[in-house]
Design an enzyme around this catalytic site. Structure first.
Site, PDB file in Angstrom:
ATOM      1  N   ASP A  59      11.397   7.422  36.255  1.00  0.00           N
ATOM      2  CA  ASP A  59      11.311   6.623  37.686  1.00  0.00           C
ATOM      3  C   ASP A  59      11.115   4.941  37.231  1.00  0.00           C
ATOM      4  O   ASP A  59      10.304   4.673  36.702  1.00  0.00           O
ATOM      5  CB  ASP A  59      10.066   7.140  38.237  1.00  0.00           C
ATOM      6  CG  ASP A  59       9.687   6.516  39.652  1.00  0.00           C
ATOM      7  OD1 ASP A  59      10.553   5.510  40.101  1.00  0.00           O
ATOM      8  OD2 ASP A  59       8.729   7.127  40.295  1.00  0.00           O
ATOM      9  N   ASN A  86      20.737  -0.334  39.051  1.00  0.00           N
ATOM     10  CA  ASN A  86      21.129   0.308  40.370  1.00  0.00           C
ATOM     11  C   ASN A  86      20.249   1.000  41.092  1.00  0.00           C
ATOM     12  O   ASN A  86      20.280   0.896  42.343  1.00  0.00           O
ATOM     13  CB  ASN A  86      22.412   1.285  39.902  1.00  0.00           C
ATOM     14  CG  ASN A  86      22.840   1.985  41.250  1.00  0.00           C
ATOM     15  OD1 ASN A  86      23.352   1.310  42.259  1.00  0.00           O
ATOM     16  ND2 ASN A  86      22.429   3.183  41.467  1.00  0.00           N
ATOM     17  N   TYR A 150      12.883  -5.138  52.511  1.00  0.00           N
ATOM     18  CA  TYR A 150      13.953  -4.854  51.602  1.00  0.00           C
ATOM     19  C   TYR A 150      14.934  -5.916  51.168  1.00  0.00           C
ATOM     20  O   TYR A 150      15.254  -6.146  50.260  1.00  0.00           O
ATOM     21  CB  TYR A 150      14.656  -3.538  52.181  1.00  0.00           C
ATOM     22  CG  TYR A 150      15.988  -3.296  51.740  1.00  0.00           C
ATOM     23  CD1 TYR A 150      16.260  -2.481  50.576  1.00  0.00           C
ATOM     24  CD2 TYR A 150      17.207  -3.926  52.362  1.00  0.00           C
ATOM     25  CE1 TYR A 150      17.093  -2.330  50.004  1.00  0.00           C
ATOM     26  CE2 TYR A 150      18.693  -3.361  51.760  1.00  0.00           C
ATOM     27  CZ  TYR A 150      18.460  -2.647  50.524  1.00  0.00           C
ATOM     28  OH  TYR A 150      19.676  -2.406  49.912  1.00  0.00           O
ATOM     29  N   ALA A 152      14.146  -9.010  51.501  1.00  0.00           N
ATOM     30  CA  ALA A 152      13.467 -10.081  50.611  1.00  0.00           C
ATOM     31  C   ALA A 152      13.483  -9.527  48.946  1.00  0.00           C
ATOM     32  O   ALA A 152      13.511 -10.327  48.288  1.00  0.00           O
ATOM     33  CB  ALA A 152      11.913 -10.367  50.980  1.00  0.00           C
ATOM     34  N   LYS A 154      15.809  -7.683  47.580  1.00  0.00           N
ATOM     35  CA  LYS A 154      16.997  -8.148  47.097  1.00  0.00           C
ATOM     36  C   LYS A 154      17.200  -9.491  47.006  1.00  0.00           C
ATOM     37  O   LYS A 154      18.221  -9.892  45.978  1.00  0.00           O
ATOM     38  CB  LYS A 154      18.061  -7.346  47.911  1.00  0.00           C
ATOM     39  CG  LYS A 154      18.116  -5.996  47.980  1.00  0.00           C
ATOM     40  CD  LYS A 154      18.436  -5.152  46.783  1.00  0.00           C
ATOM     41  CE  LYS A 154      18.503  -3.730  46.796  1.00  0.00           C
ATOM     42  NZ  LYS A 154      18.784  -3.244  45.319  1.00  0.00           N
TER      43      LYS A 154
END
Length: 250
Positions: A59, A86, A150, A152, A154
């Site tokens: 994880d 990824n 999300y 922010a 990335k």
């Protein structure tokens, strides 16, 4: 094709989608690949696709699993040349619904996890003059209502890419990112938590907004990850390549 012969790669989130396509593409081109993810069944399905792929349940959000994942690659194949960050997490999360726990979950997978994996991989990548490829999103540089945390996360991953590229260049390590547009996968239902009906509506809206009028498929993104990892790209670092059908322009 053997441009990755004798290379060893670690690909996170490789049970499905972009991660699976990347792992299979690397293996088909001669690489030895360790794949990680939280669910054993999808990982086993990916590993069954090529004899050069080894699976490890791990994880990205668990700090202890970073060292374990890198160690698996080195113990299995003796070196590490390519790290593909990824695995991702996200949510349709309006500001009114934000909680500390949900923000922390997104950042743990999209920012903290890749950082810890890169740190653990550093000593090995410096020996091989290796490469890190981070998988970002169109929304790392394009605003989206309900996607603020999300997006922010990335954006942070894209800027980490640039900063690491400068920091690690003296060691011969290249760092680049692929900013993926909407891609056919289970992300809207699994990662974003939408119902199949809601996901279908979002997918149709995305097709209409994308200038090329289609959503991507995993190979669209994996192809560019492989380009950036390829030794032939050894003068490319610090780049964020948008692969999104033109969505970032819309």
């Amino acid at each position: 094709m053997s441009e990755f012969k004798q290379k060893v790669a670690l690909v996170t989130g490789a049970g499905t989608g972009i991660g699976r396509a990347t792992a299979l593409g690397l293996a088909a081109r001669g690489a030895k690949v360790v794949i990680t993810g939280r669910r054993p069944e999808p990982l086993e399905q990916t590993a069954a696709g090529h004899e050069n792929i080894v699976a490890l349940v791990a994880d990205v959000a668990d700090p202890d699993d970073a060292a374990r994942s890198v160690a698996k690659a080195v113990e299995s194949f003796g070196r590490l040349d390519i790290l593909v960050n990824n695995a991702g997490a996200g949510a349709l999360l309006p500001l009114a619904d934000v909680t500390a726990e949900r923000i922390e979950m997104i950042l743990a997978v999209n920012v903290v996890g890749p950082s810890l994996l890169a740190r653990e991989a550093l000593v090995h990548l410096s020996r091989t003059r290796g490469s890190i490829i981070n998988v970002s999103s169109t929304f790392g540089h394009k605003a989206g209502a309900g996607l603020s945390h999300y997006a922010a996360s990335k954006a942070a991953l894209e800027h980490l890419t640039r900063c690491w590229a400068l920091e690690l260049a003296p060691q011969g390590i290249r760092v680049n990112s692929v900013a993926a547009g909407p891609t056919e996968s289970a992300a809207l239902t699994d990662m974003m938590g939408l119902s199949p009906q809601q996901a279908a509506l979002v997918e149709e809206a995305e097709r209409e907004q994308i200038p090329l009028k289609r959503r991507g498929v995993p190979d669209d993104i994996a192809r560019w990850i492989l380009h950036l990892a390829d030794p032939a790209s050894d003068w490319v670092t610090g780049q964020v390549i948008a692969v999104d059908g033109g969505l970032g322009l819309a």
